[in-house]
Each structure stands twice: as structure tokens, then as C-alpha cells.
Design an enzyme around this catalytic site. Structure first.
Site, mmCIF file in Angstrom:
data_model
loop_
_atom_site.group_PDB
_atom_site.id
_atom_site.type_symbol
_atom_site.label_atom_id
_atom_site.label_comp_id
_atom_site.label_asym_id
_atom_site.label_seq_id
_atom_site.Cartn_x
_atom_site.Cartn_y
_atom_site.Cartn_z
ATOM 1 N N CYS A 105 -6.878 0.479 3.502
ATOM 2 C CA CYS A 105 -5.876 -0.032 4.453
ATOM 3 C C CYS A 105 -4.574 -0.376 3.734
ATOM 4 O O CYS A 105 -3.486 -0.075 4.232
ATOM 5 C CB CYS A 105 -6.426 -1.239 5.208
ATOM 6 S SG CYS A 105 -7.766 -0.813 6.341
ATOM 7 N N GLN A 146 -10.948 -6.719 2.719
ATOM 8 C CA GLN A 146 -10.280 -6.396 1.448
ATOM 9 C C GLN A 146 -10.251 -4.884 1.207
ATOM 10 O O GLN A 146 -10.535 -4.404 0.107
ATOM 11 C CB GLN A 146 -10.967 -7.127 0.290
ATOM 12 C CG GLN A 146 -10.614 -8.601 0.214
ATOM 13 C CD GLN A 146 -9.132 -8.842 -0.070
ATOM 14 O OE1 GLN A 146 -8.448 -8.014 -0.664
ATOM 15 N NE2 GLN A 146 -8.637 -9.997 0.349
ATOM 16 N N SER A 147 -9.907 -4.133 2.229
ATOM 17 C CA SER A 147 -9.884 -2.671 2.113
ATOM 18 C C SER A 147 -8.714 -2.189 1.258
ATOM 19 O O SER A 147 -7.549 -2.466 1.575
ATOM 20 C CB SER A 147 -9.775 -2.066 3.510
ATOM 21 O OG SER A 147 -9.445 -0.701 3.433
ATOM 22 N N ASN A 148 -9.039 -1.440 0.213
ATOM 23 C CA ASN A 148 -7.992 -0.787 -0.583
ATOM 24 C C ASN A 148 -7.368 0.362 0.213
ATOM 25 O O ASN A 148 -6.195 0.671 0.064
ATOM 26 C CB ASN A 148 -8.583 -0.225 -1.877
ATOM 27 C CG ASN A 148 -9.244 -1.301 -2.702
ATOM 28 O OD1 ASN A 148 -8.596 -2.269 -3.107
ATOM 29 N ND2 ASN A 148 -10.543 -1.165 -2.948
#
Ligand SMILES: *Cc1c(COP(=O)(O)O)cnc(C)c1O
Length: 331
Positions: free
Chosen positions: A79, A75-77
Site C-alpha cells: 500500500c 503495515q502493508s509495504n
């Protein structure tokens, strides 16, 4: 400090607002709480990585690259903002996602940020949580080069001296806003992870002589390790910019709100996210800003700061991540 010396593309809606949080200030009995709205940087639901990407993407374009490659948690913001930046300037984007968090729910694995990565045309590959992702990033870049592509490797969180320029810029912008409002900022508090945000702010606030201390609430590492990590990037950034070096006493980290580790929810985070939503209509996220404001609120309640101080919380974004973990907040 003269940021127009560095190549930059425009990706963010700037300046982001600097607003008061009057109802939370009253509830907590002071200090005077403000929020710097970097959740409003505007790129595909916004967040702090957009400011860094303005400088990183400019570097990629100047070097003639055709693909942005980066790494992050599922859940990388970071990326998601990298995928959006690539789409906006017409580059390809390949994302390597690490299963760093022990949450294998359908929502966590496929909704929210990772849904948006795919929607914006990025290719997404999953890796187990034990992998050396920096090595994977380099290996992936080498594979693309062997295929005749020109990859640009964006480090995790966009945190290197080029990305940190985005937060040097944020410090300069915030000081200008405070001067216009006629307020003295006594300190800034934010969630710290891959360090680019804190390092850039320290270089901007300290390097400009403003005397605004920056407190990072850790979201991953113990205090000593996070201080060392931030210091390394502060040193690299002052070197890059040709500024005098900045002492370790300017790097302030509190690790009391990490809980069980990166991305592991805490009760204090859930309470703080609810409180901010219900008192200010502000949306914070479970992994970073929720722990950051949990720290902010706790330190206010403990009375560590003067009632009349102006304390600015930097909202680094990420609220789209709420939709990956909605069940945490069901009452
Ligand atoms: C990445 C991120 C942070 C941490 O910023 P770093 O520059 O990695 O330290 C904080 N908040 C949100 C929402 C983020 O996505």
C-alpha cells in the site's frame, strides 16, 4: 520473452545491486551468499511492489483511470509503494487496510508504512480482520464509479499477471548481472506472500531456460496452499505472455518459518534480523524478509546446499516496518 511489448512507467531505480554477503557466508560456513537488493528500488523507501507497479500503473494510465485503489494489512509495504506511485504519476490513491494482525499498539496502527501512506496523500480506511477484502475492493471501486470517478483496482500485493511482469523482469535482470560477474546462480530464495514475486521469478527463470530454482519461504499459508496459489498465477502469467505452461515441480515452497501466522513474530525472525544487521548492515523486516532470512540461515546451518553453491536471497524490502515493531528488537 520481450518485456518492452508491455506498457510500463519508470518508477524503480534499476538495476538493483547484486551483492555478496561475505561475513554471513563465513559465519554460516557456506554456501556463498548473495543478496539482490530490491529494497533499493528507490520509491519512498523501496521494496518489491515497485517493480510490479511499473506495469500496473502503466495499465491504469492507458485505461484513463484517475484513482488507484488497493488493499493490504495495516503495515502493508504494498500500500505504501502504491501511494508513492500514485503521487509520482499524479493519480489519487485510496487504501483499504485490514486489521489482519493482532497488534493494536499506537506504533503498529499509525507509524511506519501507514504514516507514509498518509504523508503521500493517500486516503486510508481501516477494516476488521475478518472482512473479505477482495469484495471490499470491488465494492469500493463501484462506489467511486457511481461518483463519476475512474478507479483502477490494484489487487493485494499487486499480484496478477500484469504485476508479475515486474518479477519476470527481475529474473532477466539478475541473470544478466550474474553473467557479467561470471557466476552461476544455483538458486534464489525469497519470502513469498501474495505470490506475484515468486510467480514472476519462476516465469522469468524457468521460461528463459536458465534452470535457476526459486524457493519461496512462506509468510502466511501452509506449503500446499501456497504452491497452489503460486501455480495459479504462474499459469495466468504464462497465458498472458503466450509462453508454454510451467509444471508444478518448478514451484518450491517451505512453510517451516511462518510461526503463528501472518505478521506474528517468531524468535528465529528476531535473531535473523539482528544477525543480518550486525554482520552485513542490512535491514530486514519483521513480516516478510525477516522470516525469509530466518529460513535461509536455518537451511544453511542444516547443510542442505553445497558449500560452493551461489545462493541469492532476494531482499524484497519492508525495513520501514521495523519502526512499527521496534520493541521486538529491544535487547
Ligand atoms: C509483499 C512483500 C513480500 C511478498 O511478495 P509477494 O509478491 O506478495 O509474494 C515480501 N517481502 C516484502 C517486504 C513485501 O512487502
Amino acid at each position: 520473452m520481450h518485456l518492452s511489448r508491455y506498457p510500463r512507467v519508470s518508477l524503480a531505480h534499476l538495476p538493483t545491486p547484486l551483492e555478496e554477503m561475505p561475513r554471513l557466508t563465513e559465519l554460516l560456513g557456506g554456501p556463498r551468499l548473495w543478496v539482490k537488493r530490491d529494497d533499493c528500488t528507490g520509491l519512498a523507501t523501496g521494496g518489491n511492489k515497485t517493480r510490479k507497479l511499473e506495469f500496473l500503473v502503466a495499465d491504469a494510465l492507458q485505461k484513463g483511470c484517475d484513482t488507484l485503489v488497493t488493499i493490504g494489512a495495516v503495515q502493508s509495504n504494498h500500500c505504501r509503494q502504491t501511494a508513492a506511485a500514485a503521487a509520482k504519476v499524479g493519480l489519487r490513491c485510496e487504501i483499504l487496510l485490514e486489521r489482519r494482525v493482532d497488534d493494536h499498539s499506537e506504533a503498529y496502527e499509525n507509524s511506519a508504512n501507514v504514516f507514509l501512506d498518509r504523508l503521500m496523500g493517500a486516503s486510508v480506511t481501516y477494516y476488521p480482520g475478518t472482512q473479505d477484502m477482495k469484495a471490499e475492493l470491488v465494492a469500493h471501486g463501484a462506489r467511486l464509479e457511481a461518483d463519476g470517478r475512474k478507479p483502477y483496482l490494484v489487487p493485494g500485493g499487486g499480484s496478477n499477471p500484469i504485476g508479475a511482469l515486474g518479477y519476470v523482469n527481475c529474473a532477466v535482470e539478475t541473470l544478466r548481472q550474474a553473467d557479467e560477474l561470471g557466476i552461476v546462480i544455483d538458486r534464489m530464495v525469497m519470502a513469498t506472500g501474495s505470490t506475484g514475486t515468486q510467480a514472476g521469478l519462476v516465469v522469468g527463470f524457468t521460461g528463459s531456460g536458465s534452470k535457476v530454482p526459486v524457493l519461496g519461504i512462506s509468510t502466511r499459508h501452509p506449503e500446499a496452499k501456497q504452491i497452489a496459489n503460486v501455480k495459479r498465477l504462474v499459469d495466468a502469467t504464462t497465458d498472458y505472455m503466450g509462453l508454454p505452461s510451467i509444471g508444478e515441480e518448478h514451484i518450491l515452497v517451505n512453510d517451516e518459518y511462518v510461526g503463528g501466522g501472518y505478521g506474528v513474530p517468531t524468535d528465529a525472525m528476531v535473531d535473523a534480523v539482528r544477525l543480518a544487521a550486525q554482520y552485513e548492515g542490512l535491514l530486514f523486516d519483521p513480516v516478510y524478509t525477516g522470516k525469509g532470512i530466518a529460513g535461509l540461515f536455518d537451511l544453511c546451518r542444516k547443510g542442505v546446499w553445497g558449500e560452493d553453491e551461489n545462493v541469492v536471497f532476494l531482499h524484497t524490502g519492508g525495513s520501514v516496518g521495523l519502526f512499527a515493531q521496534e520493541s521486538l528488537f529491544a535487547s
